[in-house]
Design a protein around this motif. Structure first.
Motif, PDB file in Angstrom:
ATOM      1  N   VAL A 184       0.860  -1.185   0.000  1.00  0.00           N
ATOM      2  CA  VAL A 184       0.000   0.000   0.000  1.00  0.00           C
ATOM      3  C   VAL A 184       0.897   1.236   0.000  1.00  0.00           C
ATOM      4  CG1 VAL A 184      -1.778   1.264   1.255  1.00  0.00           C
ATOM      5  CG2 VAL A 184      -1.815  -1.236   1.227  1.00  0.00           C
ATOM      6  N   LYS A 185       0.712   2.084  -0.992  1.00  0.00           N
ATOM      7  CA  LYS A 185       1.536   3.288  -1.126  1.00  0.00           C
ATOM      8  C   LYS A 185       1.122   4.345  -0.097  1.00  0.00           C
ATOM      9  CE  LYS A 185       1.648   2.623  -6.104  1.00  0.00           C
ATOM     10  NZ  LYS A 185       1.228   3.210  -7.384  1.00  0.00           N
ATOM     11  N   ASP A 186       2.084   5.179   0.281  1.00  0.00           N
ATOM     12  CA  ASP A 186       1.830   6.253   1.257  1.00  0.00           C
ATOM     13  C   ASP A 186       0.783   7.244   0.772  1.00  0.00           C
ATOM     14  OD1 ASP A 186       3.529   5.278   3.189  1.00  0.00           O
ATOM     15  OD2 ASP A 186       5.245   6.484   2.522  1.00  0.00           O
ATOM     16  N   GLU A 187       0.657   7.405  -0.530  1.00  0.00           N
ATOM     17  CA  GLU A 187      -0.301   8.384  -1.051  1.00  0.00           C
ATOM     18  C   GLU A 187      -1.748   8.025  -0.689  1.00  0.00           C
ATOM     19  OE1 GLU A 187       0.907   7.078  -5.198  1.00  0.00           O
ATOM     20  OE2 GLU A 187      -1.144   7.729  -5.598  1.00  0.00           O
ATOM     21  N   TYR A 188      -2.007   6.770  -0.307  1.00  0.00           N
ATOM     22  CA  TYR A 188      -3.370   6.360   0.049  1.00  0.00           C
ATOM     23  C   TYR A 188      -3.636   6.450   1.550  1.00  0.00           C
ATOM     24  CZ  TYR A 188      -3.555   4.933  -4.745  1.00  0.00           C
ATOM     25  OH  TYR A 188      -3.530   4.959  -6.103  1.00  0.00           O
ATOM     26  N   ARG A 189      -2.663   6.880   2.312  1.00  0.00           N
ATOM     27  CA  ARG A 189      -2.832   6.980   3.762  1.00  0.00           C
ATOM     28  C   ARG A 189      -4.006   7.906   4.151  1.00  0.00           C
ATOM     29  NH1 ARG A 189      -0.056   5.465   8.202  1.00  0.00           N
ATOM     30  NH2 ARG A 189      -0.377   6.708  10.052  1.00  0.00           N
ATOM     31  N   PRO A 190      -4.135   9.102   3.552  1.00  0.00           N
ATOM     32  CA  PRO A 190      -5.296   9.949   3.930  1.00  0.00           C
ATOM     33  C   PRO A 190      -6.637   9.276   3.638  1.00  0.00           C
ATOM     34  CG  PRO A 190      -3.672  11.235   2.725  1.00  0.00           C
ATOM     35  CD  PRO A 190      -3.234   9.810   2.630  1.00  0.00           C
ATOM     36  N   VAL A 191      -6.716   8.552   2.546  1.00  0.00           N
ATOM     37  CA  VAL A 191      -7.971   7.863   2.209  1.00  0.00           C
ATOM     38  C   VAL A 191      -8.259   6.780   3.250  1.00  0.00           C
ATOM     39  CG1 VAL A 191      -9.096   6.373   0.502  1.00  0.00           C
ATOM     40  CG2 VAL A 191      -7.748   8.338  -0.256  1.00  0.00           C
ATOM     41  N   LEU A 192      -7.242   6.009   3.588  1.00  0.00           N
ATOM     42  CA  LEU A 192      -7.442   4.936   4.558  1.00  0.00           C
ATOM     43  C   LEU A 192      -7.735   5.492   5.948  1.00  0.00           C
ATOM     44  CD1 LEU A 192      -4.719   2.404   3.378  1.00  0.00           C
ATOM     45  CD2 LEU A 192      -7.184   2.367   2.932  1.00  0.00           C
ATOM     46  N   GLU A 193      -7.096   6.617   6.305  1.00  0.00           N
ATOM     47  CA  GLU A 193      -7.380   7.240   7.599  1.00  0.00           C
ATOM     48  C   GLU A 193      -8.825   7.738   7.653  1.00  0.00           C
ATOM     49  OE1 GLU A 193      -2.930   8.800   8.913  1.00  0.00           O
ATOM     50  OE2 GLU A 193      -4.274  10.194   7.869  1.00  0.00           O
ATOM     51  N   VAL A 222      -4.698  -3.955   2.410  1.00  0.00           N
ATOM     52  CA  VAL A 222      -5.553  -2.819   2.785  1.00  0.00           C
ATOM     53  C   VAL A 222      -6.255  -3.120   4.112  1.00  0.00           C
ATOM     54  CG1 VAL A 222      -7.561  -1.439   2.110  1.00  0.00           C
ATOM     55  CG2 VAL A 222      -5.831  -2.050   0.410  1.00  0.00           C
ATOM     56  N   ARG A 223      -6.691  -4.364   4.305  1.00  0.00           N
ATOM     57  CA  ARG A 223      -7.335  -4.745   5.567  1.00  0.00           C
ATOM     58  C   ARG A 223      -6.373  -4.542   6.733  1.00  0.00           C
ATOM     59  NH1 ARG A 223      -7.427  -8.406   9.157  1.00  0.00           N
ATOM     60  NH2 ARG A 223      -5.907  -9.727   8.112  1.00  0.00           N
ATOM     61  N   LYS A 224      -5.130  -4.959   6.564  1.00  0.00           N
ATOM     62  CA  LYS A 224      -4.146  -4.792   7.639  1.00  0.00           C
ATOM     63  C   LYS A 224      -3.865  -3.313   7.900  1.00  0.00           C
ATOM     64  CE  LYS A 224      -1.945  -9.253   7.019  1.00  0.00           C
ATOM     65  NZ  LYS A 224      -0.807  -9.997   6.472  1.00  0.00           N
ATOM     66  N   ALA A 225      -3.778  -2.515   6.843  1.00  0.00           N
ATOM     67  CA  ALA A 225      -3.551  -1.075   7.024  1.00  0.00           C
ATOM     68  C   ALA A 225      -4.702  -0.442   7.807  1.00  0.00           C
ATOM     69  CB  ALA A 225      -3.383  -0.389   5.673  1.00  0.00           C
ATOM     70  N   LEU A 226      -5.926  -0.841   7.501  1.00  0.00           N
ATOM     71  CA  LEU A 226      -7.082  -0.314   8.230  1.00  0.00           C
ATOM     72  C   LEU A 226      -7.102  -0.833   9.670  1.00  0.00           C
ATOM     73  CD1 LEU A 226      -9.821  -0.547   5.450  1.00  0.00           C
ATOM     74  CD2 LEU A 226      -8.906   1.551   6.469  1.00  0.00           C
ATOM     75  N   VAL A 235      -4.486  -1.488  11.491  1.00  0.00           N
ATOM     76  CA  VAL A 235      -3.487  -0.693  12.209  1.00  0.00           C
ATOM     77  C   VAL A 235      -4.074   0.662  12.603  1.00  0.00           C
ATOM     78  CG1 VAL A 235      -1.300   0.543  11.918  1.00  0.00           C
ATOM     79  CG2 VAL A 235      -1.487  -1.840  11.218  1.00  0.00           C
ATOM     80  N   LEU A 236      -4.965   1.174  11.777  1.00  0.00           N
ATOM     81  CA  LEU A 236      -5.600   2.469  12.057  1.00  0.00           C
ATOM     82  C   LEU A 236      -6.795   2.330  13.002  1.00  0.00           C
ATOM     83  CD1 LEU A 236      -5.406   3.975   8.462  1.00  0.00           C
ATOM     84  CD2 LEU A 236      -4.049   4.646  10.454  1.00  0.00           C
ATOM     85  N   GLY A 237      -7.049   1.121  13.510  1.00  0.00           N
ATOM     86  CA  GLY A 237      -8.065   0.947  14.541  1.00  0.00           C
ATOM     87  C   GLY A 237      -9.373   0.326  14.110  1.00  0.00           C
TER      88      GLY A 237
END
Length: 188
Positions: free
Chosen positions: A92-101, A141-145, A147-149
Motif C-alpha cells: 500500500v503506497k503512502d499516497e493512500y494513507r489519507p484515504v485509509l485514515e 488494505v485490511r491490515k492497514a485499516l 493498524v488504524l483501529g
C-alpha cells in the motif's frame, strides 16, 4: 339426490372459505420505537390501517439517504474507494494513507458499518496467480485499516483476481486501473 347434494357441498365449501370472525393482526413498529399496534381486520378496511404514522417520521426515500452522507461527497476522502498498486505488488503506497485514515475514522464512528475489500489484478499472469495477488492486495488494505483501529469484524477481504476489470483495454493505463483494491460498504 344428486341435485340436492351438489348445492349442499358447494355451500359447505363456500362457508369453509369464508372469514372466521375478527382475528386481530399485529403490526410491529421496527423504526426504532418498541410499540406494537394491534389492528382489527374487520375495521381496518379503507378507513384506516391502524398505523398512525408516528414511526414513519424518521424514514426517508433512498435518494434522500445520500444527503448528509460524507461517503457521497466528492470533496471528501471517503468518496475515494480504490487503492491502486504497482505491477506485481501488494504494498500500500503512502499516497493512500489519507484515504485509509478517513475510512478508518468513519468505521470507528460507525461500529455497525461493514466493508468488503475487493482485491483485483490486471490480466497478466495466470488466473490462479491473479486470484492470489488480488487476495494479497485486499489483505494489505485490511491490515492497514486494522493498524488504524478498524475492527476485524467490520472488514472482509476477498479477491476477484482478473475477473472484474475496470478497464478492459490492453494498455499500461488499463492495467494500472485494474491493479486495485476497492472499498465497498455493505449498506450501499
Amino acid at each position: 339426490m344428486k341435485k340436492i347434494a351438489i348445492p349442499v357441498l358447494l355451500a359447505l365449501v363456500l362457508s369453509a372459505c369464508g372469514t372466521t370472525g375478527s382475528k386481530d393482526a399485529t403490526v410491529e413498529d421496527r423504526t426504532g420505537g418498541s410499540s406494537v399496534t394491534t389492528v382489527d381486520k374487520v375495521g381496518a378496511g379503507a378507513e384506516s390501517t391502524g398505523v398512525d404514522g408516528a414511526g414513519v417520521e424518521g424514514s426517508a426515500l433512498p435518494g434522500d439517504q445520500a444527503a448528509g452522507d460524507p461517503r457521497k461527497e466528492p470533496a471528501n476522502a471517503l468518496s475515494k474507494r480504490s487503492v491502486f498498486f504497482d505491477f506485481d505488488s501488494f504494498v500500500v503506497k503512502d499516497e493512500y494513507r489519507p484515504v485509509l485514515e478517513a475510512h478508518a475514522g468513519y468505521l470507528a464512528s460507525k461500529r455497525d458499518a461493514r466493508i468488503t475489500l475487493q482485491g483485483n489484478a490486471d490480466e497478466r499472469g495466470s488466473r490462479e496467480y491473479n486470484l492470489a495477488l488480488g487476495q494479497k492486495r485486499a489483505e494489505a488494505v485490511r491490515k492497514a485499516l486494522a493498524v488504524l483501529g478498524v475492527s476485524d469484524a467490520q472488514m472482509e477481504a476477498i479477491s476477484f483476481g482478473e475477473e472484474k476489470p475496470r478497464n478492459e483495454a490492453d494498455t499500461e493505463e488499463a492495467y494500472a486501473e485494474n491493479r486495485r483494491t476497492d472499498i465497498v460498504y455493505g449498506d450501499e
